[in-house]
Scaffold this active site. Sequence first.
Site, PDB file in Angstrom:
ATOM      1  N   SER A  16      26.389  10.884  17.644  1.00  6.69           N
ATOM      2  CA  SER A  16      25.702  11.912  16.846  1.00  6.69           C
ATOM      3  C   SER A  16      25.158  11.051  15.685  1.00  6.69           C
ATOM      4  O   SER A  16      24.409  11.730  14.836  1.00  6.69           O
ATOM      5  CB  SER A  16      26.526  12.907  16.326  1.00  6.69           C
ATOM      6  OG  SER A  16      27.738  12.727  15.831  1.00  6.69           O
ATOM      7  N   VAL A  61      36.611  14.444  23.037  1.00  3.69           N
ATOM      8  CA  VAL A  61      36.979  13.298  24.111  1.00  3.69           C
ATOM      9  C   VAL A  61      38.435  12.968  23.970  1.00  3.69           C
ATOM     10  O   VAL A  61      38.911  12.228  24.865  1.00  3.69           O
ATOM     11  CB  VAL A  61      36.210  12.143  24.384  1.00  3.69           C
ATOM     12  CG1 VAL A  61      34.647  12.473  24.893  1.00  3.69           C
ATOM     13  CG2 VAL A  61      36.000  11.310  22.986  1.00  3.69           C
ATOM     14  N   SER A 138      36.678  -3.417  18.623  1.00  3.24           N
ATOM     15  CA  SER A 138      36.749  -4.031  17.346  1.00  3.24           C
ATOM     16  C   SER A 138      37.371  -5.488  17.130  1.00  3.24           C
ATOM     17  O   SER A 138      38.048  -5.857  17.906  1.00  3.24           O
ATOM     18  CB  SER A 138      37.279  -3.232  16.020  1.00  3.24           C
ATOM     19  OG  SER A 138      37.438  -3.746  14.888  1.00  3.24           O
ATOM     20  N   TYR A 151      45.118   1.033  13.593  1.00  2.74           N
ATOM     21  CA  TYR A 151      43.919   0.974  14.123  1.00  2.74           C
ATOM     22  C   TYR A 151      43.573  -0.257  14.963  1.00  2.74           C
ATOM     23  O   TYR A 151      43.345  -0.339  16.195  1.00  2.74           O
ATOM     24  CB  TYR A 151      42.740   0.961  13.013  1.00  2.74           C
ATOM     25  CG  TYR A 151      41.463   0.831  13.177  1.00  2.74           C
ATOM     26  CD1 TYR A 151      40.798   1.577  14.161  1.00  2.74           C
ATOM     27  CD2 TYR A 151      40.859  -0.517  13.002  1.00  2.74           C
ATOM     28  CE1 TYR A 151      39.523   1.186  14.638  1.00  2.74           C
ATOM     29  CE2 TYR A 151      39.555  -0.819  13.375  1.00  2.74           C
ATOM     30  CZ  TYR A 151      38.711   0.073  14.190  1.00  2.74           C
ATOM     31  OH  TYR A 151      37.724  -0.304  14.359  1.00  2.74           O
ATOM     32  N   LYS A 155      43.182  -0.712  19.034  1.00  5.29           N
ATOM     33  CA  LYS A 155      42.110  -1.552  19.476  1.00  5.29           C
ATOM     34  C   LYS A 155      42.190  -2.646  20.058  1.00  5.29           C
ATOM     35  O   LYS A 155      41.630  -3.056  21.331  1.00  5.29           O
ATOM     36  CB  LYS A 155      40.926  -1.872  18.200  1.00  5.29           C
ATOM     37  CG  LYS A 155      40.311  -1.001  17.566  1.00  5.29           C
ATOM     38  CD  LYS A 155      39.335  -0.147  18.576  1.00  5.29           C
ATOM     39  CE  LYS A 155      38.366   0.788  17.797  1.00  5.29           C
ATOM     40  NZ  LYS A 155      37.472   1.522  18.607  1.00  5.29           N
TER      41      LYS A 155
END
Length: 249
Positions: A16, A61, A138, A151, A155
């Site tokens: 989006s 999701v 990333s 994070y 990843k």
Amino acid sequence: MDLNLKNKIALVTGSSKGIGQEIAKSLKNEGCIVILNGTDEQLLKKTSKSLGNLKSIVCDVTKSDQCKKMIKTVVAEYGRLDILVCNVGDGKSVLPGNETAKEWNKMFEINLMSATNVIESSKFILSKSKGTIVCISSIAGLNVLGAPTAYSAMKSALNMYVKCSARPLGKKNIRINAIAPGNIFFKGSIWEKKKKENPSLVKKILKDQVSLHRFGKPNEVGDLVAYLASSRSSFITGSVVVIDGGQLK
């Protein structure tokens, strides 16, 4: 180069805004029938309209049951799925050393399960079309760069998931790859905020750390997704492709 993507059915999660929106745009420009996904219905409608009234599905999701329902909707309307792009992720986390169980779980769901849930729900239909999967990761998952620990760890887990999944998915005629972007600048990004707050520092970071001395653009990620999703990359699977302007050494 013709990527032979005309009329391919492509689902892009987290599309989006930002990088996801540009991925959807790149695939649409290559002739794909693109389906948008997000959790904000109004924002999805706005993005859909800006891209030519694309189909959109509201779905979180990080929830397995919602993913299954979304894929059923895609199959019911189009009969197949050729391309799945897993783009949902979020780097906003606590400073290294301040992680809590709640924060670990949050980062786990957003940055890893957001991909594995929808892939698990899509494997059967993707195998029918000899489909492709592209996960947006990333460079923080490849090296210690000062990004939030939770994070970066998730990843890294996503990168390993892609590598380990290549063989079993290959047996089902599905290719899977990841893209690891560096510093990508777009409206609403953390880099937009940092540039407004301290433009001289951002300029120095780019000069000192990035070989090309600039930010990446979302459409550059989108075009790479289109290539990896196409038959032009038919011998590439289980790879993590870096697009960082030469930041990683």
